[in-house]
Design an enzyme around this catalytic site. Sequence first.
Site, short mmCIF file in Angstrom:
data_model
loop_
_atom_site.label_atom_id
_atom_site.label_comp_id
_atom_site.label_asym_id
_atom_site.label_seq_id
_atom_site.Cartn_x
_atom_site.Cartn_y
_atom_site.Cartn_z
N ARG A 160 0.85 -1.20 0.00
CA ARG A 160 0.00 0.00 0.00
C ARG A 160 0.88 1.25 0.00
NH1 ARG A 160 -4.83 1.28 4.29
NH2 ARG A 160 -3.14 1.13 5.82
N ASP A 441 -4.03 3.21 14.19
CA ASP A 441 -3.18 3.81 13.17
C ASP A 441 -3.74 5.19 12.86
OD1 ASP A 441 -5.40 3.41 11.56
OD2 ASP A 441 -4.43 1.97 10.22
#
Length: 535
Positions: A160, A441
Amino acid sequence: MSGGTHFTLSPPEGTEFILSPQAVDFLCILHRTFDKRRKELLEARKKVQEELDKGKPLTFLPETKEIRDSPSWSCAPPAPGLEDRRVEITGPTDRKMVINALNSGAKTFMADFEDSLSPTWSNLLSGQKNLYDAIRRQIDFEVGGKQYKLIEKPAVLLIRPRGWHLDEPRLLIDGQPISGSLFDFGLYFFHNAAELVKRGRGPYFYLPKMEHHLEARLWNDVISLSTSKLGLPQGCTRATVLIETLPAAFQMEEILYELKEHSSGLNCGRWDYIFSFIKKQRAHKNCIMPDRDDVNMTVPFMDAYVRLLIQTCHKRKVAAMGGMSALIPIKNNPAANDAAMAKVRADKLREVKAGHDGTWVAHPALIPLAMSVFDEHMHGPNQYHIRREDVIVTDKQIADPKVPGKITDHGVRSNISAALSYCSAWISGNGCVPINNLMEDAATAEIARVQLWQWCNYGLKTDSGKTISPSNLKSIFEEESAKVASLPGIDAKHVKIASDYLLSQVAAKWPSDFLTSDLMHHLEGVGTVGGRAKY
C-alpha cells in the site's frame, strides 16, 4: 533525465541501491508525466468540499450511469495467488514485521507505507529494502540468538503506497516534491515487478483514499506506463482499492471500471470511511456522531456501504474485502481477552455471512480465529457467486447520519488520549500503536481528531452536562499529555507538539484534511534547504 533532482537527505546505510540513478530516472518519468494531473484532481476535491459545505448532497453520478447499468463488462480474473484471500494481515514494513507477517499463516500480507507507517526517511527506504529482500528470499536475519527466517510458502505480498494527497518532500524534481504515491509505488515497481513476474506473482497493490473515479484512472495510467517502460506483460499488476472516503462510496463501479484489467476488488476501509463521513459533512449539525465506540459496522450508513460494496464487486467478479477489527489480544486478563475475541469473532462472522471474500487482521494471533470463521462459512476460494441482487442502496442511505449513542465524558477523554498517543508516536517514527488493547493507526486518530472538532464547533455537551469547548478540553489535554509522555519510546517534546497541534485543530474554523500532512514537517529532512532542516 534526473538532472533536476535534489535529495534533502542521503539514504540510510545499506539502502543506497534503492535510489540508484536508474530508479530515480524512473521516478522522474512518473513525476513529469502525472504530477500535473494529480494536482488538478486534488484541487477538484476542494471544489466538492465547498459544494458539500453549501448543502449540495453527494449522489451517484448521472454522467456515468451507463457504466453502472451496463451488464457487459467485468474486471480481470483473479491473478495468481489472489484467488483466495480469506484472511489478510496488514502492518508496516520493518524487517521483523515483514518476516512475521509473511510467515503468519494469512493468505496475503499488505505491507504498508501509509496509515500504519510513520514516513521517516529511514522507515521508507529500509522498508523498500526489506521488501526487495523478502521477494528474493534474502531477508533472513538473527538477533539476540533468535532467527527470523521465511517459510517455504509465505503469504502473497501486496503493497500500500501513500495516498494522492501526500507529498514526499525529501525528493524534489524540477523544484517540486514528488508525490508520496509515486515515490512508494515507483521504487517498489522498478525494483521488484520483473522479479515478481518471473516468480509467478505480479506486483500487487492496495490503493488508498481515492475520492473520485478519475483518481482511479490516474492510477491505471501510472500502472500501464510503468508496465510498458519495464517491458512487462500488460495486466500482470493488480490493485485493490480501499473505499474509505464518502465520495468514493458513490463511485464504486466507476472505480472498478477505470482499473478494469488491473482490478482485484474493493475493500471496506472502515475507519478511514468513518473519518471521511464526518469530515466531508462537517458543515452539517445533523451529522454529529456520538462516542467513537458507538459508530460501528451495524449503524445504518456503514451497513449500506458494506452491502453496496459486496454487490458491486460480485457483479463485476472481483473480491469484496472486509475491514480491520482493531481489537488485539489482551495479556494477563483471560476474561477481558475472551470478551475481546468474542467481538472479533462476531465481526468476522458478520462479514462472511454478508458475502465478503476475506477480512483483515492486525495481529498474527487473530489469524486462526478469523480463518476458522471463514473456513466454516466460505467453502470455496471466494463468494463471487453471491450476487446480492436483492440489495438496493440509495444515496440517502449512504449519507444517513443517524447513529444511536451518546457523547460521554469517557468518550471525550478517550479521543484525546488516542489522538495524543498516536500523533506523538507518529512524530517519534512509529505509525502503528497499541492503545488500550486496540491497534491504532492514522485512521482511528483521525476519527478522534475530527470528532473533537465537531463537538467543540457545535458547542455540544456530554451526557453529564459538561460543555465541550477548546478551553474546557485544555485541562484534559494536559492530564493526558502527562500520561502519554511517560510511555516508553515517546519523547515529551513530541507530546507537546501533538498537544499544541490538536488544540489548534479543535479551535479551527474547519479541521485540516489530514493530520499526516500537517505533521510531516516534524520528520527528518523535511523543509530543508542546502541540507539544513527548517523546524
